[in-house]
Scaffold this active site. Structure first.
Site, mmCIF file in Angstrom:
data_model
loop_
_atom_site.group_PDB
_atom_site.id
_atom_site.type_symbol
_atom_site.label_atom_id
_atom_site.label_comp_id
_atom_site.label_asym_id
_atom_site.label_seq_id
_atom_site.Cartn_x
_atom_site.Cartn_y
_atom_site.Cartn_z
ATOM 1 N N LEU A 1 0.865 -1.181 0.000
ATOM 2 C CA LEU A 1 0.000 0.000 0.000
ATOM 3 C C LEU A 1 0.898 1.226 0.000
ATOM 4 O O LEU A 1 1.743 1.383 0.883
ATOM 5 C CB LEU A 1 -0.900 0.014 1.234
ATOM 6 C CG LEU A 1 -1.649 1.327 1.515
ATOM 7 C CD1 LEU A 1 -2.593 1.679 0.370
ATOM 8 C CD2 LEU A 1 -2.409 1.238 2.836
ATOM 9 N N ALA B 1 -8.183 8.584 -1.081
ATOM 10 C CA ALA B 1 -8.380 8.749 0.362
ATOM 11 C C ALA B 1 -7.655 9.985 0.862
ATOM 12 O O ALA B 1 -6.577 10.334 0.370
ATOM 13 C CB ALA B 1 -7.891 7.517 1.127
ATOM 14 N N VAL C 1 -5.775 10.858 3.911
ATOM 15 C CA VAL C 1 -5.199 10.105 5.028
ATOM 16 C C VAL C 1 -5.225 10.876 6.342
ATOM 17 O O VAL C 1 -4.958 10.302 7.406
ATOM 18 C CB VAL C 1 -3.750 9.670 4.716
ATOM 19 C CG1 VAL C 1 -3.724 8.707 3.538
ATOM 20 C CG2 VAL C 1 -2.850 10.880 4.465
ATOM 21 N N SER D 1 11.897 13.469 6.062
ATOM 22 C CA SER D 1 12.687 14.418 5.273
ATOM 23 C C SER D 1 13.920 14.791 6.070
ATOM 24 O O SER D 1 13.896 14.811 7.312
ATOM 25 C CB SER D 1 11.878 15.679 4.962
ATOM 26 O OG SER D 1 12.700 16.700 4.418
ATOM 27 N N TYR E 1 6.505 22.180 8.467
ATOM 28 C CA TYR E 1 7.007 21.010 7.741
ATOM 29 C C TYR E 1 8.108 20.305 8.536
ATOM 30 O O TYR E 1 8.101 19.071 8.677
ATOM 31 C CB TYR E 1 7.533 21.453 6.377
ATOM 32 C CG TYR E 1 7.963 20.335 5.473
ATOM 33 C CD1 TYR E 1 7.021 19.560 4.789
ATOM 34 C CD2 TYR E 1 9.309 20.041 5.274
ATOM 35 C CE1 TYR E 1 7.414 18.533 3.943
ATOM 36 C CE2 TYR E 1 9.714 19.023 4.434
ATOM 37 C CZ TYR E 1 8.760 18.272 3.774
ATOM 38 O OH TYR E 1 9.154 17.252 2.938
ATOM 39 N N THR F 1 10.911 16.669 -7.577
ATOM 40 C CA THR F 1 9.497 16.295 -7.509
ATOM 41 C C THR F 1 8.649 17.521 -7.809
ATOM 42 O O THR F 1 9.158 18.646 -7.839
ATOM 43 C CB THR F 1 9.129 15.781 -6.106
ATOM 44 O OG1 THR F 1 9.274 16.863 -5.165
ATOM 45 C CG2 THR F 1 10.021 14.621 -5.672
#
EC number: 1.1.1.n12
Length: 259
Positions: free
Chosen positions: A13, A72, A74, A154, A167, A202
């Site tokens: 998953l 979803a 989360v 991270s 973050y 990314t």
């Protein structure tokens, strides 16, 4: 890293599977032979990942086990619980590999950061991983199955960063959560590790000004930004029995940044 089909009996998953690191992880685990449940807040993006893997909707055959897309949020407890139920109903077993890649940023300096931006980042990046990890662990323990849970943190969670108090706090929390989970679940043959990417190419990194990225690259001993596959290779190792005696670890994928 070449594929060795180390995960041919695994169901993985992956959250945040619609793009970036999550998509690369899905591709890498499928190449290792795993069946993949690709989950994203953007259901269409998750479906695109499944098609890329050769699952339903693709013109090519799936390279390994069955693939399926799930939508979803989360950060919501009921949704996370229902996600695990849906995955088990579709594949007739709980996922033995769980990779939490879902994450967001809402950058601002501390003096100007809103409570809402703090709450949103903590809700997705930390609470979301808690909820998915908890639901997956409950399913695995109930079934008596071993497993590998991998949480994407991270390097910012270790060293901090200006304009990212929310973050950094969320990713530091993921490291601590992972270590606590590893201590609790080892007795059930469930391992839990975290991966700490550095600056990776990314969609999230595309929001960073080029002059900032150029400065960062100058600080990286390897001399370039990493790519999602670099992170996915480490995840595949942690998902496999090649890392069978590794739990509670935080693996940095940074090109040497901040060492």
């Amino acid at each position: 890293m070449a594929s060795q089909l180390r995960l041919r009996s695994a169901l993985a998953l992956v959250t945040g599977a619609g793009s970036g690191i999550g998509r690369a992880v899905s591709v890498r685990l499928a190449a290792e032979g795993a069946a993949v449940a690709a989950c994203d807040l953007d259901g269409a993006a998750a479906q695109e990942t499944v098609q890329l893997l050769g699952g339903p909707g693709s013109e090519k055959g799936a390279p390994s086990g069955p693939m399926a897309a799930f939508q979803a949020d989360v950060s919501e407890a009921e949704t996370a619980r229902r996600l695990l139920e849906q995955v088990q109903a579709y594949f007739f077993r709980p996922p033995s590999v769980v990779v939490s890649c879902a994450g967001i940023t809402r950058d601002e300096f501390l003096l100007r950061m809103s409570e809402d931006d703090w709450d949103k980042v903590i809700a997705v990046n930390l609470k979301g991983i808690f909820l998915v990890t908890q639901a997956a662990a409950q399913a695995l323990v109930s079934s008596g199955c071993p497993g590998s849970i991998i949480n994407i943190s991270s390097i910012i969670g270790k060293v901090g960063n200006m304009g990212q108090t929310n973050y950094a706090a969320s990713k530091a929390g993921v490291i601590g959560l992972t270590q606590a989970v590893a201590r609790e679940l080892g007795r059930y043959r469930i391992r839990c590790n975290s991966v700490l990417p550095g600056f990776i190419k990314t969609p999230m990194a595309q929001k960073v000004p080029q002059k900032v990225l150029d400065k960062v690259v100058g600080m990286i001993p390897m001399g370039h930004l990493g790519g999602p596959p670099d992170v996915a290779d480490v995840v595949a190792f942690l998902a496999s029995e090649d890392s069978g005696y590794i739990t509670g670890a935080s693996v940095e994928v940074t090109g040497g940044l901040f060492m």
